[in-house]
Design a protein around this motif. Structure first.
Motif, mmCIF file in Angstrom:
data_model
loop_
_atom_site.group_PDB
_atom_site.id
_atom_site.type_symbol
_atom_site.label_atom_id
_atom_site.label_comp_id
_atom_site.label_asym_id
_atom_site.label_seq_id
_atom_site.Cartn_x
_atom_site.Cartn_y
_atom_site.Cartn_z
ATOM 1 N N VAL A 1 0.846 -1.192 0.000
ATOM 2 C CA VAL A 1 0.000 0.000 0.000
ATOM 3 C C VAL A 1 0.884 1.245 0.000
ATOM 4 O O VAL A 1 1.788 1.374 0.836
ATOM 5 N N LEU A 2 0.631 2.148 -0.950
ATOM 6 C CA LEU A 2 1.364 3.413 -1.020
ATOM 7 C C LEU A 2 0.443 4.534 -0.550
ATOM 8 O O LEU A 2 -0.579 4.808 -1.189
ATOM 9 N N ILE A 3 0.791 5.155 0.574
ATOM 10 C CA ILE A 3 -0.013 6.240 1.138
ATOM 11 C C ILE A 3 0.655 7.569 0.810
ATOM 12 O O ILE A 3 1.796 7.811 1.203
ATOM 13 N N GLY A 4 -0.073 8.399 0.083
ATOM 14 C CA GLY A 4 0.486 9.630 -0.461
ATOM 15 C C GLY A 4 0.784 9.479 -1.933
ATOM 16 O O GLY A 4 1.536 10.272 -2.514
ATOM 17 N N ALA A 5 0.188 8.468 -2.567
ATOM 18 C CA ALA A 5 0.501 8.124 -3.954
ATOM 19 C C ALA A 5 0.019 9.154 -4.959
ATOM 20 O O ALA A 5 0.394 9.088 -6.133
ATOM 21 N N GLY A 6 -0.801 10.119 -4.538
ATOM 22 C CA GLY A 6 -1.204 11.185 -5.441
ATOM 23 C C GLY A 6 -0.046 12.093 -5.814
ATOM 24 O O GLY A 6 -0.103 12.804 -6.811
ATOM 25 N N SER A 7 0.996 12.094 -4.998
ATOM 26 C CA SER A 7 2.217 12.815 -5.352
ATOM 27 C C SER A 7 2.937 12.042 -6.441
ATOM 28 O O SER A 7 3.411 10.929 -6.217
ATOM 29 N N ALA A 8 3.040 12.634 -7.620
ATOM 30 C CA ALA A 8 3.678 11.932 -8.734
ATOM 31 C C ALA A 8 5.135 11.627 -8.430
ATOM 32 O O ALA A 8 5.660 10.566 -8.810
ATOM 33 N N GLN A 9 5.803 12.537 -7.722
ATOM 34 C CA GLN A 9 7.219 12.314 -7.397
ATOM 35 C C GLN A 9 7.387 11.031 -6.587
ATOM 36 O O GLN A 9 8.239 10.200 -6.885
ATOM 37 N N PHE A 10 6.574 10.867 -5.556
ATOM 38 C CA PHE A 10 6.631 9.661 -4.730
ATOM 39 C C PHE A 10 5.987 8.474 -5.426
ATOM 40 O O PHE A 10 6.565 7.386 -5.503
ATOM 41 N N GLY A 11 4.772 8.686 -5.949
ATOM 42 C CA GLY A 11 4.028 7.572 -6.531
ATOM 43 C C GLY A 11 4.733 6.935 -7.710
ATOM 44 O O GLY A 11 4.945 5.721 -7.743
ATOM 45 N N TYR A 12 5.136 7.747 -8.681
ATOM 46 C CA TYR A 12 5.789 7.202 -9.872
ATOM 47 C C TYR A 12 7.141 6.578 -9.526
ATOM 48 O O TYR A 12 7.507 5.525 -10.058
ATOM 49 N N GLY A 13 7.898 7.262 -8.665
ATOM 50 C CA GLY A 13 9.209 6.733 -8.300
ATOM 51 C C GLY A 13 9.119 5.393 -7.596
ATOM 52 O O GLY A 13 9.874 4.451 -7.915
ATOM 53 N N THR A 14 8.188 5.273 -6.655
ATOM 54 C CA THR A 14 8.055 4.025 -5.908
ATOM 55 C C THR A 14 7.491 2.914 -6.790
ATOM 56 O O THR A 14 7.911 1.755 -6.687
ATOM 57 N N LEU A 15 6.556 3.248 -7.656
ATOM 58 C CA LEU A 15 6.019 2.237 -8.570
ATOM 59 C C LEU A 15 7.117 1.698 -9.483
ATOM 60 O O LEU A 15 7.198 0.493 -9.721
#
Length: 453
Positions: free
Chosen positions: A6-20
């Protein structure tokens, strides 16, 4: 059963895209179910669609879904990764930095340590505690990894409120050793055995040796560091380059010299004039530059590279406003190797995690979250004890009461404890108008600080 992440805060593209991208490149995690969560439905939907399109185009074996319902997202989770901010990040950061300076407190950055770090903590810890309450209720055995700052104060408070939670703080500053030491020592990073530790953004390299010969490498580091870092480009050079050439510079994964085509800095010890003092007077190499390290030291204001810090802030703010994040099949952060290590019972040594001190740094109390290396296996994260030199330990010990009072101020919602936290902080040498400053910050940062009474 598929691993659920689960990624919490995934609406942030910087965090979401990087972690994905980190997850998608992993063969060990293939088949995992990834659930994206954010409180911003539009941003969340954009991340979800980008992830689905990416998977479809490459036929990768992962499933992705998204929900604004945090409780639903957490059901059955094996791993939870948190990266959140509250409000207008830079507007609030400006207040954290500038208002204490207006009251005469000489802090150098205002994000993680000093008064700025305190107010940042007071805003962000309550929503993280709410997330952790849901984790403790819904998926108590899950491993939770936090990327939000101020890291050590967040982790210290979370473990005080939820002592049984598997909560680990993660930071990429340790990667600086991989960028700089091979070039400095003219040897592959794989040939270096290194250990660093302290507090997040306040850690130093403690041990260094060559794997092929077993010889100590620290003597070479101390001898070569002045010539290397004294000429290494910094963010004043990078900001000037971006303005001259009209393009952003990405220094992740390479040195600043590489990013600027091999040029030396126009400024001696750029970003590292405080770093130099620590190396010369405490004889240990910081793993981060002046902006972070200087937040915790009273005399840092005298010796820090203020131009470099201001230029870094300007560059960073512009970079995040202009860069267009993309999903890449490229490992950038350390959380995926840790999850892999748990699933495969790897037993490998991870360079830096933020966990409760259990004798890992003997000079610090157990309630503090410290940054130490750790062994990763199927049972989890096992910190490694470090031999902390007395001088560096003395700098770290100045943070003990600040962390204690920050945690209690949040948990008790106490304005008086906020005032006390400022009065025991070695960065601050003011007293009489501190209550007025606290009241002003509470008023300016509504509704995030309204709980302080």
């Amino acid at each position: 059963m598929a691993t659920k992440i689960v990624l919490i805060g995934a609406g942030s593209a910087q965090f979401g895209y990087g972690t994905l991208g980190d997850i998608f490149q992993s063969t060990t995690l293939a088949g995992s179910e990834i659930v994206l969560h954010d409180i911003n439905p539009r941003a969340l939907a954009a991340t979800e669609q980008t992830a689905r399109d990416f998977l479809a185009a490459r036929d990768l074996p992962f499933t992705v879904s998204a929900t604004v319902d945090r409780k639903a997202a957490l059901r059955g989770a094996d791993f939870v990764i948190i990266s959140i901010e509250v409000g207008d990040r830079f507007a609030l950061w400006d207040q954290d930095w500038q208002i204490p300076q207006q009251y005469g407190i000489q802090q150098v950055y205002g994000e993680n340590g000093g008064p700025g770090g305190l107010f940042h903590s007071l805003r962000i810890i309550p929503p993280i505690l709410e997330i952790c309450a849901d984790i403790a209720d819904i998926c108590p055995d899950a491993w939770t990894f936090n990327y939000s700052n101020p890291m050590s104060r967040i982790c210290t408070t979370v473990h005080r409120r939820f002592p049984g939670l598997n909560f680990v703080g993660m930071c990429h500053e340790i990667a600086s050793l991989e960028r700089y030491l091979p070039e400095m020592l003219d040897t592959p990073f794989s040939n270096l055995a290194l250990r660093a530790g302290g507090l997040n953004h306040f850690s130093v390299l403690l041990e260094a040796s060559y794997r092929d010969s077993g010889k100590d490498a620290y003597a070479d580091i101390r001898a070569r560091a002045p010539g290397y870092f004294g000429k290494l480009p910094g963010y004043s050079d990078i900001l000037e380059y971006t303005r001259t050439h009209g393009k952003l510079v990405d220094t992740e994964g390479s040195t600043e010299r590489d990013a600027l085509g091999g040029a030396d800095s126009a400024y001696p010890w750029a970003d590292r004039t405080l770093f130099r003092e620590i190396l010369e007077k405490f004889h240990h190499l910081p793993i981060t530059g002046d902006s972070h390290f200087g937040e915790y030291i009273r005399w840092a204001h005298e010796v820090s590279d203020h131009r470099g810090i201001l230029d870094f802030y300007t560059f960073y703010r512009n970079y995040l406003g202009q860069v267009e994040p993309v999903i890449e099949l490229k490992l950038k952060e350390r959380v995926v190797p840790i999850m892999e290590g748990m699933l495969t019972d790897a037993g490998y040594e991870e360079g830096a995690v933020n966990i409760p001190n259990q004798g890992f740094i003997r000079q610090l109390p157990e309630f503090m979250a410290v940054e130490v290396p750790a062994i990763i296996d199927r049972k989890g994260v096992h910190g490694i004890r470090l031999d902390m030199p007395a001088g560096v330990a003395g700098l770290l010990c100045n943070q003990v009461a600040v962390h204690d009072l920050t945690a209690e101020a949040v948990l008790q919602g106490s304005r008086d404890l906020v005032i006390q936290a400022l009065l025991v902080d070695s960065v601050n040498d003011k007293c009489r108008r501190i209550p007025e400053m606290v009241d002003l910050m509470i008023d300016r940062q509504r509704p995030y600080l309204d709980y302080l009474k």
